[in-house]
Scaffold this motif. Structure first.
Motif, mmCIF file in Angstrom:
data_model
loop_
_atom_site.group_PDB
_atom_site.id
_atom_site.type_symbol
_atom_site.label_atom_id
_atom_site.label_comp_id
_atom_site.label_asym_id
_atom_site.label_seq_id
_atom_site.Cartn_x
_atom_site.Cartn_y
_atom_site.Cartn_z
ATOM 1 N N UNK A 1 -31.526 24.477 62.044
ATOM 2 C CA UNK A 1 -30.682 25.225 61.129
ATOM 3 C C UNK A 1 -29.766 24.266 60.381
ATOM 4 N N UNK A 2 -29.593 24.539 59.094
ATOM 5 C CA UNK A 2 -28.664 23.777 58.270
ATOM 6 C C UNK A 2 -27.750 24.760 57.562
ATOM 7 N N UNK A 3 -26.446 24.497 57.621
ATOM 8 C CA UNK A 3 -25.452 25.310 56.926
ATOM 9 C C UNK A 3 -24.657 24.379 56.043
ATOM 10 N N UNK A 4 -24.544 24.714 54.759
ATOM 11 C CA UNK A 4 -23.786 23.910 53.808
ATOM 12 C C UNK A 4 -22.623 24.731 53.274
ATOM 13 N N UNK A 5 -21.420 24.175 53.399
ATOM 14 C CA UNK A 5 -20.204 24.823 52.902
ATOM 15 C C UNK A 5 -19.593 23.938 51.819
ATOM 16 N N UNK A 6 -19.517 24.471 50.591
ATOM 17 C CA UNK A 6 -18.931 23.737 49.468
ATOM 18 C C UNK A 6 -17.581 24.293 49.049
ATOM 19 N N UNK A 7 -17.254 25.507 49.514
ATOM 20 C CA UNK A 7 -15.989 26.159 49.194
ATOM 21 C C UNK A 7 -15.832 27.347 50.128
ATOM 22 N N UNK A 8 -14.739 28.039 50.032
ATOM 23 C CA UNK A 8 -14.501 29.225 50.839
ATOM 24 C C UNK A 8 -13.945 28.888 52.207
ATOM 25 N N UNK A 9 -13.893 29.916 53.058
ATOM 26 C CA UNK A 9 -13.306 29.794 54.396
ATOM 27 C C UNK A 9 -14.285 30.280 55.445
ATOM 28 N N UNK A 10 -14.518 29.453 56.456
ATOM 29 C CA UNK A 10 -15.279 29.847 57.632
ATOM 30 C C UNK A 10 -14.280 29.898 58.778
ATOM 31 N N UNK A 11 -14.027 31.100 59.310
ATOM 32 C CA UNK A 11 -13.050 31.322 60.369
ATOM 33 C C UNK A 11 -13.774 31.701 61.656
ATOM 34 N N UNK A 12 -13.689 30.834 62.669
ATOM 35 C CA UNK A 12 -14.368 31.078 63.931
ATOM 36 C C UNK A 12 -13.354 31.351 65.032
ATOM 37 N N UNK A 13 -13.454 32.511 65.653
ATOM 38 C CA UNK A 13 -12.560 32.830 66.763
ATOM 39 C C UNK A 13 -13.003 32.126 68.035
ATOM 40 N N UNK A 14 -14.244 31.671 68.069
ATOM 41 C CA UNK A 14 -14.795 30.985 69.231
ATOM 42 C C UNK A 14 -15.148 29.539 68.921
ATOM 43 N N UNK A 15 -16.356 29.148 69.292
ATOM 44 C CA UNK A 15 -16.772 27.746 69.258
ATOM 45 C C UNK A 15 -17.638 27.397 68.064
ATOM 46 N N UNK A 16 -17.626 26.107 67.751
ATOM 47 C CA UNK A 16 -18.462 25.504 66.717
ATOM 48 C C UNK A 16 -19.368 24.519 67.435
ATOM 49 N N UNK B 1 -12.193 26.679 60.029
ATOM 50 C CA UNK B 1 -11.160 26.934 61.049
ATOM 51 C C UNK B 1 -11.838 27.303 62.354
ATOM 52 N N UNK B 2 -11.564 26.514 63.400
ATOM 53 C CA UNK B 2 -12.199 26.718 64.705
ATOM 54 C C UNK B 2 -11.121 26.903 65.758
ATOM 55 N N UNK B 3 -11.157 28.034 66.482
ATOM 56 C CA UNK B 3 -10.179 28.280 67.537
ATOM 57 C C UNK B 3 -10.687 27.864 68.907
ATOM 58 N N UNK B 4 -12.002 27.808 69.095
ATOM 59 C CA UNK B 4 -12.586 27.421 70.377
ATOM 60 C C UNK B 4 -12.955 25.948 70.382
ATOM 61 N N UNK B 5 -13.971 25.619 71.158
ATOM 62 C CA UNK B 5 -14.429 24.236 71.278
ATOM 63 C C UNK B 5 -15.138 23.786 70.004
ATOM 64 N N UNK C 1 -7.623 22.397 72.004
ATOM 65 C CA UNK C 1 -8.921 22.743 72.575
ATOM 66 C C UNK C 1 -9.783 21.499 72.688
ATOM 67 N N UNK C 2 -10.995 21.696 73.128
ATOM 68 C CA UNK C 2 -11.922 20.600 73.350
ATOM 69 C C UNK C 2 -12.560 20.172 72.041
#
Length: 85
Positions: free
Chosen positions: A21-36, A54-58, A79-80
């Motif tokens: 899987x490939x994810x490309x982010x060039x703008x906007x907001x990715x908000x994760x309540x868990x892990x990346x 934005x990553x709140x988990x590991x 976090x880790x």
């Protein structure tokens, strides 16, 4: 992702049976309540060239590819952070 907001619990790229899987982010907001989680098992890649991740988990980059050429990464708490490979 070229704009807008994505709210999710976790991002898992290239892990086991989930495949490459490939994810490309060039703008906007990715908000994760868990892990990346970007793994090498099946070819996980995350490209961040703009916007905010934005990553709140590991934050786990275990042999996967994380290309960072712009934008920003934020954490709301301690976090880790695990970068292997």
């Amino acid at each position: 992702m070229a704009g807008g907001t994505l709210n999710a619990a976790n991002v898992i790229l290239g892990r086991g049976a989930l495949g490459s899987a490939t994810f490309t982010q060039t703008d906007g907001n990715v908000n994760l309540s868990g892990s990346f989680d970007v793994q090498e098992n099946q070819g996980g890649t995350y490209n961040l060239s703009g916007g905010t991740l934005s990553v709140n988990g590991a934050l786990d980059l275990n042999g996967g590819v994380f290309n960072f050429s712009g934008g920003k990464i934020t954490r709301s708490n301690a976090g880790v952070i695990d970068i292997n490979g």
